[in-house]
Design an enzyme around this catalytic site. Structure first.
Site, short mmCIF file in Angstrom:
data_model
loop_
_atom_site.label_atom_id
_atom_site.label_comp_id
_atom_site.label_asym_id
_atom_site.label_seq_id
_atom_site.Cartn_x
_atom_site.Cartn_y
_atom_site.Cartn_z
N HIS A 88 5.88 0.65 9.13
CA HIS A 88 4.57 0.16 9.58
C HIS A 88 4.61 -1.33 9.93
O HIS A 88 3.70 -1.82 10.57
CB HIS A 88 3.45 0.53 8.60
CG HIS A 88 3.38 -0.26 7.34
ND1 HIS A 88 3.95 0.15 6.15
CD2 HIS A 88 2.77 -1.43 7.06
CE1 HIS A 88 3.70 -0.73 5.21
NE2 HIS A 88 2.99 -1.70 5.73
N ASP A 225 9.07 5.06 4.98
CA ASP A 225 8.48 3.88 5.63
C ASP A 225 9.49 2.73 5.80
O ASP A 225 9.41 1.71 5.13
CB ASP A 225 7.28 3.42 4.80
CG ASP A 225 6.32 2.57 5.61
OD1 ASP A 225 6.71 2.08 6.69
OD2 ASP A 225 5.17 2.38 5.17
N SER A 644 4.65 -5.75 2.20
CA SER A 644 5.27 -4.60 2.86
C SER A 644 6.64 -4.97 3.38
O SER A 644 6.79 -5.96 4.08
CB SER A 644 4.41 -4.15 4.03
OG SER A 644 3.25 -3.56 3.55
N1 ARG Z 1 -1.22 0.69 3.03
C1 ARG Z 1 0.05 0.24 3.47
C2 ARG Z 1 0.04 -1.27 3.66
O1 ARG Z 1 -0.98 -1.88 3.74
C3 ARG Z 1 0.54 0.97 4.68
C4 ARG Z 1 -0.20 0.79 5.93
C5 ARG Z 1 0.28 1.59 7.11
N2 ARG Z 1 0.06 3.01 7.00
C6 ARG Z 1 -1.02 3.67 7.45
N3 ARG Z 1 -1.10 4.95 7.25
N4 ARG Z 1 -1.98 3.06 8.11
O2 ARG Z 1 1.06 -1.91 3.72
#
Ligand code: ARG
Length: 708
Positions: A88, A225, A644
């Site tokens: 991501h 991821d 992340s």
């Molecule tokens: N919640 C995670 C973050 O803020 C992943 C975000 C991306 N994934 C998604 N399904 N939108 O780092």
């Protein structure tokens, strides 16, 4: 009955709050001044490297960790500059290289050799070279006696001065100054940025975003991821250089050894990365503001907007490609805002903090510390005074800023540099580049019209930009008709056309006037907010100061501010609604979810993925203790947005995973770290390597990484 229960419970809450700073594993620590007491706890919990291995010298672990493009983290894993981050985090790069013909988002991407690695405009990685406390220097300027604007100027000029000094040693360095501990301290950090960063490897979105918005912020999780980039450098100096085909792979000072050894419950685990923002010192009044004036309106507007986006994206594949990142970005903090508010209420954070403030007050009474300065009644009053403006500002931002190409241009118009001869005003112009690959008119128009209506339903009439009157009088209240009129009559959307800013036609352009109407309301809101901002910030700073003084025998970390932080703890699960969460997920659990793709497309994955994850033997990638192929795992490392892609290290400093998410049950941990619930979700590095090997056949990369 109720009252009694409250009476019984309150002291327990209070106790929990008072006890929490002492809890061993909470905290996002800066590395250069990591308290010795914290290091000793790390050692007791299984960290085996010397203190100096973290920050000092060429081989310091910190030298392998990067700030990834200003919004994520990453880790260097090879002598030729390969970088691991999350899928991501690489999402926008992968998307921008995708077309309906070569859809790397859907199909994944694997560069066969250096020549196939894809450069990216506007991306970079940044290495932290060093950090130092310059609080005395900043405060020596009489800093706290100045207004916000003057303070900014002081920081800017000091930053320039320190950057100039750094550049005399190495012209590729720069220095940033950041406020720590709510502005009680200031550190200067020296960085080196590399801007030639190329995409090397990405799994298909079905894996990289497996579970999509359904599983986002959730456990159990199977999302693969990760994505892989490479840093390129000047061929002569091995230093940073703008993109050039002559650049060569960068040879870093240090890279993280990648481990095939895995982990088990209770093992030491540590993340190092760039957490963006936390509010652990925030007052009860600030928490309430966050809940009611930020999270709530943000979730409301995004919910409405996303419904429109999704409908258009599902109807047309090309539109889907254009809006994939925008949607994910919006949905991410839409869900976070909802989850955080739930946790704030279910844990009772506002009351908990208020109790704590009472405690500080009595300590103040007995010691006289900051007496007459830190003033909770004043704080309460000031927050109340700005509450409507703050809430409206969130509605305004979420409605008008960056929500359509038209809005983006209408704002940018006012900040763009003028082209053409300065001495001939009539010939000065601005021009928008053709970026039609980035947006879709019919989606953008419907979003605009829908959000216009929504904004009016939620804010008081005095905050409506003037064009609402035009909508009522000239368009009979028909928002869509007004939007059509803007798009067809304004020159704003005519890319590549010179817009002569000093001519009548420009000043009368409906897009120009629309932009000015927006600015007018934004300025009014800003002025209203600024009226109390300085004093609110001062009170919050004093509150932080008081807390640190009251608990001065404990080490205190500063709130996150997008500087490098270390967080340590253990591998392990939590109590998930009365049953154990488990601390890792398996390939079997993913195959089970994939079978539910009929009910939820976010669990769809290609047949090859089913096959790969149904293997009876995963060879060296399978965990030696459990005999399972482990996909994602949990630690209690203290992370937040920005982390992340952060490397997760074991006690020997070997890479065992990449942090990518937090869990739903503790989304208020940005405000209060709840050690029972707050968990970091990581992707197991063996799962990453398995996909690179069996799906990507990326032998050259695996050899380069040399996992052991
Ligand atoms: N919640 C995670 C973050 O803020 C992943 C975000 C991306 N994934 C998604 N399904 N939108 O780092």
């Amino acid at each position: 009955m109720k009252k009694t229960l409250q009476k019984v419970l309150l002291p327990i809450y209070l106790l929990a709050f008072l006890a929490f700073p002492a809890h061993a594993d909470e905290g996002m620590w800066t590395l250069y001044n990591l308290p010795k007491a914290v290091y000793e706890t790390m050692q007791q919990e299984g960290f085996q490297l010397p203190y100096g291995a973290l920050y000092e010298g060429q081989d310091a672990i910190k030298n392998a960790v990067v700030n990834f493009s200003g919004y994520c983290s990453g880790v260097v894993v090879s002598p030729d500059g390969l970088v691991f981050t999350n899928h991501h985090c690489g999402f926008e790069s992968i998307r921008s290289h995708s077309t309906v013909q070569h859809d790397y988002m859907l199909n994944g991407f694997c560069a066969k050799d250096y020549s196939e690695e894809l450069p990216n405009e506007d991306m970079f990685v940044s290495f932290m070279v060093s950090q130092q406390d310059i609080t005395d220097r900043v405060l020596g300027t009489g800093f706290y006696l100045q207004g916000a604007e003057r303070q900014e100027a002081i920081i800017d000029s000091l930053q320039n001065e320190l950057t100039r000094q750094a550049k005399t040693k190495d012209s590729t360095l720069h220095v940033d100054i950041d406020a720590f501990y709510e502005g009680n301290k200031f550190y200067a950090t020296t960085y080196q940025d590399f801007t030639d960063l190329r995409l090397v490897f990405a799994v298909p979105k079905s894996m990289g975003k497996f579970g999509g918005e359904t599983d986002n912020w959730m456990w159990p999780r199977q999302t693969c991821d990760f994505s892989v980039f490479r840093i390129y450098a000047n061929p002569r100096t091995n230093g940073p250089a703008p993109y050039s085909k002559d650049n060569v792979p960068y040879h870093p000072k240090h890279w993280a050894p990648v481990s095939m050894q895995g982990y088990k419950a209770g093992d030491f685990a540590m993340t190092i990365g760039y957490p963006g923002s936390t509010s652990r010192y925030l007052s009860s009044y600030g928490i309430r503001e966050r809940r009611d004036a930020t999270n709530e309106p943000r979730a409301q507007v995004r919910g409405v907007k996303q419904e429109v986006m999704l409908r258009h994206m599902r109807a047309d594949e090309a539109v889907r490609i254009k809006y994939d990142s925008k949607f994910a970005q919006s949905a991410n903090y839409w869900k976070n805002s909802i989850g955080m508010n739930k946790c704030i209420d279910s844990i009772g954070l506002v009351n908990q903090k208020r109790e704590y403030e009472e405690h500080i007050k009595s300590w103040q009474d007995s010691t006289g510390y900051l007496k007459g300065e830190l003033d909770f009644d004043k704080m309460k009053d000031l927050y109340a005074k700005r509450s409507e403006a703050m809430k409206t500002f969130t509605f305004f931002r979420e409605t008008f800023l960056g929500t359509s190409e038209f809005n983006t241009r209408a704002f940018r118009l006012n900040y763009m540099e003028l082209q053409g001869p300065a001495e001939k005003p009539k010939k000065q112009y601005v021009e928008f580049k053709d970026n039609s690959a980035e947006w879709d008119a019919s989606l953008d128009k419907e979003v605009m019209a829908t959000l216009f209506r929504n904004y009016r339903q939620h804010v008081s009439a005095k905050y409506l930009p003037k064009f609402y009157r035009t909508i009522d009088t000239k368009f009979g209240g028909n928002y869509a008709a007004y939007v059509d009129y803007l798009w067809s009559k304004s020159a704003l959307m005519k890319s590549g056309r010179k817009l002569y800013v000093n001519r009548k036609s420009f000043q009368k352009d409906p897009g120009t006037m629309y932009g000015l109407d927006l600015l007018e309301v934004m300025d009014a809101l800003r002025t209203e907010l600024l009226e109390h901002a300085d004093e609110i910030d001062r009170q919050e700073r004093l509150l932080c100061d008081a807390k640190i003084h009251m608990e001065q025998d404990l080490p205190h970390y500063s709130d996150a501010n997008f500087t490098m932080r270390l967080s340590y703890g253990q591998v392990g699960g939590f109590d998930l609604g009365g049953r154990p969460s488990g601390y890792y997920t398996t390939a079997e659990s993913m195959v089970e979810k994939m079978k539910k793709a009929d009910e939820n497309v976010e669990y769809f994955a290609e047949p090859i993925m089913h096959q790969l994850l149904s293997a009876s033997d995963f060879g060296p990638y399978q965990d030696k203790t459990t005999g399972k192929m482990q996909l994602c795992f949990l630690t209690n490392n203290d992370i937040t947005g920005g982390n992340s892609g952060s490397p997760m290290f074991d006690g020997k400093g070997r890479l065992i995973g990449l942090a990518f998410d937090g869990n739903w049950d503790s989304l208020s941990s940005d405000i209060n770290f709840d050690h029972r619930l707050a968990r970091c979700i990581g992707v197991d590095i063996r799962y990453v390597l398995y996909m690179m090997d069996k799906w990507g056949h990326a032998d050259r990369l695996l050899k380069e990484i040399g996992a052991q």
